[in-house]
Design a protein around this motif. Structure first.
Motif, PDB file in Angstrom:
ATOM      1  N   LEU A  10       0.859  -1.000   0.058  1.00 24.34           N
ATOM      2  CA  LEU A  10      -0.042   0.081  -0.142  1.00 24.34           C
ATOM      3  C   LEU A  10       0.742   1.241   0.118  1.00 24.34           C
ATOM      4  O   LEU A  10       1.851   1.169   0.529  1.00 24.34           O
ATOM      5  CB  LEU A  10      -0.791  -0.050   1.227  1.00 24.34           C
ATOM      6  CG  LEU A  10      -2.231  -0.969   1.304  1.00 24.34           C
ATOM      7  CD1 LEU A  10      -2.725  -0.887   2.675  1.00 24.34           C
ATOM      8  CD2 LEU A  10      -2.912  -0.758   0.120  1.00 24.34           C
ATOM      9  N   PRO A  11       0.331   2.390  -0.703  1.00 21.70           N
ATOM     10  CA  PRO A  11       1.012   3.595  -0.376  1.00 21.70           C
ATOM     11  C   PRO A  11       1.314   4.101   0.932  1.00 21.70           C
ATOM     12  O   PRO A  11       0.477   3.693   1.712  1.00 21.70           O
ATOM     13  CB  PRO A  11       0.037   4.455  -1.480  1.00 21.70           C
ATOM     14  CG  PRO A  11      -0.720   3.816  -2.215  1.00 21.70           C
ATOM     15  CD  PRO A  11      -0.884   2.486  -1.384  1.00 21.70           C
ATOM     16  N   SER A  12       2.170   4.789   1.299  1.00 19.85           N
ATOM     17  CA  SER A  12       2.631   5.111   2.795  1.00 19.85           C
ATOM     18  C   SER A  12       1.415   6.063   3.319  1.00 19.85           C
ATOM     19  O   SER A  12       1.268   5.847   4.368  1.00 19.85           O
ATOM     20  CB  SER A  12       3.811   5.647   2.748  1.00 19.85           C
ATOM     21  OG  SER A  12       4.051   6.901   1.797  1.00 19.85           O
ATOM     22  N   ALA A  60      -4.101   4.266   5.075  1.00 21.53           N
ATOM     23  CA  ALA A  60      -3.952   3.101   5.918  1.00 21.53           C
ATOM     24  C   ALA A  60      -4.629   1.867   5.557  1.00 21.53           C
ATOM     25  O   ALA A  60      -5.433   1.866   4.780  1.00 21.53           O
ATOM     26  CB  ALA A  60      -5.106   4.008   7.256  1.00 21.53           C
ATOM     27  N   GLY A  61      -3.789   0.947   6.232  1.00 18.11           N
ATOM     28  CA  GLY A  61      -4.244  -0.172   5.933  1.00 18.11           C
ATOM     29  C   GLY A  61      -5.623  -0.910   6.580  1.00 18.11           C
ATOM     30  O   GLY A  61      -6.260  -0.389   7.668  1.00 18.11           O
ATOM     31  N   SER A  62      -6.308  -1.908   5.898  1.00 17.14           N
ATOM     32  CA  SER A  62      -7.346  -2.555   6.470  1.00 17.14           C
ATOM     33  C   SER A  62      -7.540  -3.787   5.993  1.00 17.14           C
ATOM     34  O   SER A  62      -6.760  -4.302   5.068  1.00 17.14           O
ATOM     35  CB  SER A  62      -8.604  -1.817   5.771  1.00 17.14           C
ATOM     36  OG  SER A  62      -8.808  -1.808   4.591  1.00 17.14           O
ATOM     37  N   GLY A  63      -8.721  -4.704   6.670  1.00 14.35           N
ATOM     38  CA  GLY A  63      -8.608  -6.001   6.089  1.00 14.35           C
ATOM     39  C   GLY A  63      -8.829  -6.114   4.935  1.00 14.35           C
ATOM     40  O   GLY A  63      -8.102  -7.055   4.091  1.00 14.35           O
ATOM     41  N   ALA A  64      -9.803  -5.422   4.289  1.00 11.82           N
ATOM     42  CA  ALA A  64     -10.035  -5.555   2.723  1.00 11.82           C
ATOM     43  C   ALA A  64      -8.535  -5.192   1.809  1.00 11.82           C
ATOM     44  O   ALA A  64      -8.387  -5.964   0.783  1.00 11.82           O
ATOM     45  CB  ALA A  64     -11.238  -4.892   2.356  1.00 11.82           C
ATOM     46  N   LEU A  65      -8.080  -4.058   2.267  1.00  4.83           N
ATOM     47  CA  LEU A  65      -6.948  -3.549   1.504  1.00  4.83           C
ATOM     48  C   LEU A  65      -5.844  -4.633   1.650  1.00  4.83           C
ATOM     49  O   LEU A  65      -5.015  -4.922   0.789  1.00  4.83           O
ATOM     50  CB  LEU A  65      -6.724  -2.229   1.765  1.00  4.83           C
ATOM     51  CG  LEU A  65      -7.603  -1.155   1.509  1.00  4.83           C
ATOM     52  CD1 LEU A  65      -7.094   0.119   1.909  1.00  4.83           C
ATOM     53  CD2 LEU A  65      -7.287  -1.270  -0.351  1.00  4.83           C
ATOM     54  N   THR A  94      -3.567 -10.551  -2.544  1.00  2.12           N
ATOM     55  CA  THR A  94      -3.948 -11.478  -3.887  1.00  2.12           C
ATOM     56  C   THR A  94      -2.931 -10.774  -4.946  1.00  2.12           C
ATOM     57  O   THR A  94      -2.370 -11.524  -5.851  1.00  2.12           O
ATOM     58  CB  THR A  94      -5.248 -11.013  -4.158  1.00  2.12           C
ATOM     59  OG1 THR A  94      -6.024 -11.595  -2.994  1.00  2.12           O
ATOM     60  CG2 THR A  94      -5.560 -11.650  -5.513  1.00  2.12           C
ATOM     61  N   ALA A  95      -2.728  -9.517  -4.895  1.00  3.18           N
ATOM     62  CA  ALA A  95      -1.839  -8.824  -6.016  1.00  3.18           C
ATOM     63  C   ALA A  95      -0.484  -9.526  -5.899  1.00  3.18           C
ATOM     64  O   ALA A  95       0.375  -9.823  -6.970  1.00  3.18           O
ATOM     65  CB  ALA A  95      -1.746  -7.235  -5.735  1.00  3.18           C
ATOM     66  N   ARG A  96       0.183  -9.741  -4.773  1.00  6.25           N
ATOM     67  CA  ARG A  96       1.530 -10.328  -4.651  1.00  6.25           C
ATOM     68  C   ARG A  96       1.536 -11.872  -5.260  1.00  6.25           C
ATOM     69  O   ARG A  96       2.470 -12.211  -5.914  1.00  6.25           O
ATOM     70  CB  ARG A  96       1.771 -10.410  -3.093  1.00  6.25           C
ATOM     71  CG  ARG A  96       2.214  -9.090  -2.637  1.00  6.25           C
ATOM     72  CD  ARG A  96       2.477  -9.043  -1.097  1.00  6.25           C
ATOM     73  NE  ARG A  96       2.930  -8.046  -0.353  1.00  6.25           N
ATOM     74  CZ  ARG A  96       3.217  -7.703   0.690  1.00  6.25           C
ATOM     75  NH1 ARG A  96       2.877  -8.523   1.539  1.00  6.25           N
ATOM     76  NH2 ARG A  96       3.651  -6.570   1.077  1.00  6.25           N
TER      77      ARG A  96
END
Length: 249
Positions: free
Chosen positions: A26-28, A31-36, A42-44
Motif C-alpha cells: 500500500l502507498p505510505s 491506512a491499511g485495512s482487512g480488505a485492502l 492477492t496482488a502479490r
C-alpha cells in the motif's frame, strides 16, 4: 566508486519472489485495512505467478553472477551503469571473466548473453531501477557480439509418423503404458511442445498450476493450453482421435 545504500546491495537473490512481495504494498499515505490487506496479498500472488519458477531461478543466478563480477572489478551493481554492463557482456562474449576453478571461462553464446541481460533487466526492475537496453553502451556492444559470434540456429529433425509408432511399440500394455501412448500420440497429433505435453491435465482445474486440459467432443478433441504467449486452443479431428485410441489399445 559509486556508493549504494547498504540495504539495496544486500537484498537476497536466493528467492527472487521476495523482491516481488516487497514491491507490492500500500502507498505510505494509505491506512491499511482487512480488505485492502487481502487485496495486497492477492496482488502479490499474481505478481509471483507472472514469471515461471525456472525463469526466476535463472534470473537469480544471473544477478548473483553479475554482482560477483562487479565485486571483482571493484564496482557496485546498483544503480545500473550501461557502461559497466556493456563491459560485462563483453567479458561474457570474450571468455576473459575468471572463475574460481580456472583462469578464464568459456565464452557464452549470444542467446545466453541475451538471457543474462533479460535477467539483469528484471532484477533491476524489482529493485526500483530501469535498465535501458537500447543505451548505446549496451546496444552497440551487443550488436557487435551478434555480428561476430552469432551462429545460425540448429534445425532439429522433425519426428515422423513412423518414429512415433516405433516409440509406442516399445511401451507395455499396462495402465502406465496406455497413458504414455496417449500422451505421445496426442502430443504428436496436436503438434505440442514438450512443456505443453508435461503440463497437460485430463480435466480443467485438476491441479492448481494446470498448463492445460483435454475436452473430448463429438467432433474430436479440444486442447486448451497455457502457451508462452497466452492461452491457446488446439483442435484434433475425430479421425485423428480415433487413430490415437486404436493405437493405444
Amino acid at each position: 566508486m559509486r556508493k549504494t545504500p547498504e540495504n539495496q546491495l544486500q537484498k537476497p537473490v536466493d528467492d527472487p519472489r521476495d523482491t516481488d512481495r516487497d514491491a507490492i504494498a500500500l502507498p505510505s499515505h494509505v491506512a491499511g485495512s482487512g480488505a485492502l490487506d487481502r487485496l495486497v496479498d492477492t496482488a502479490r500472488d499474481y505478481a509471483q505467478a507472472a514469471v515461471a519458477d525456472n525463469t526466476l531461478r535463472a534470473y537469480a543466478k544471473d544477478w548473483a553472477h553479475f554482482t560477483r563480477w562487479c565485486r571483482m572489478k571493484g564496482t557496485d551493481p546498483l544503480p545500473p551503469s550501461p557502461e559497466m554492463i556493456g563491459l560485462y557482456i563483453t567479458d561474457l562474449a570474450s571468455g576473459s571473466d575468471p572463475s574460481p576453478s580456472q583462469s578464464a571461462s568459456r565464452p557464452l553464446s549470444v542467446s545466453t548473453i541475451d538471457r543474462r541481460l533479460s535477467g539483469l533487466t528484471w532484477n533491476y526492475a524489482q529493485r526500483g531501477f530501469a535498465l535501458d537496453r537500447k543505451n548505446r553502451h549496451i546496444a552497440t556492444v551487443l550488436a557487435g557480439i551478434r555480428r561476430k559470434h552469432a551462429r545460425p540456429p540448429v534445425q532439429k529433425e522433425a519426428i515422423l509418423a513412423e518414429d512415433i509408432l516405433a516409440m509406442v511399440a516399445t511401451l507395455p500394455y499396462d495402465l502406465r503404458g496406455l497413458r504414455d501412448r496417449a500422451i505421445l500420440l496426442l502430443g504428436y497429433a496436436g503438434g505440442l511442445r514438450r512443456s505443453e505435453i508435461v503440463s497437460l491435465d485430463l480435466h480443467k482445474d485438476d491441479t492448481p498450476d494446470s498448463g492445460g486440459w483435454v475436452e473430448i467432443m463429438e467432433q474430436g478433441a479440444l486442447l486448451t493450453l497455457d502457451a508462452k504467449t497466452g492461452w491457446r486452443e488446439v483442435e484434433i479431428g475425430r479421425g485423428s482421435l480415433n487413430t490415437i485410441i486404436l493405437r493405444c489399445f
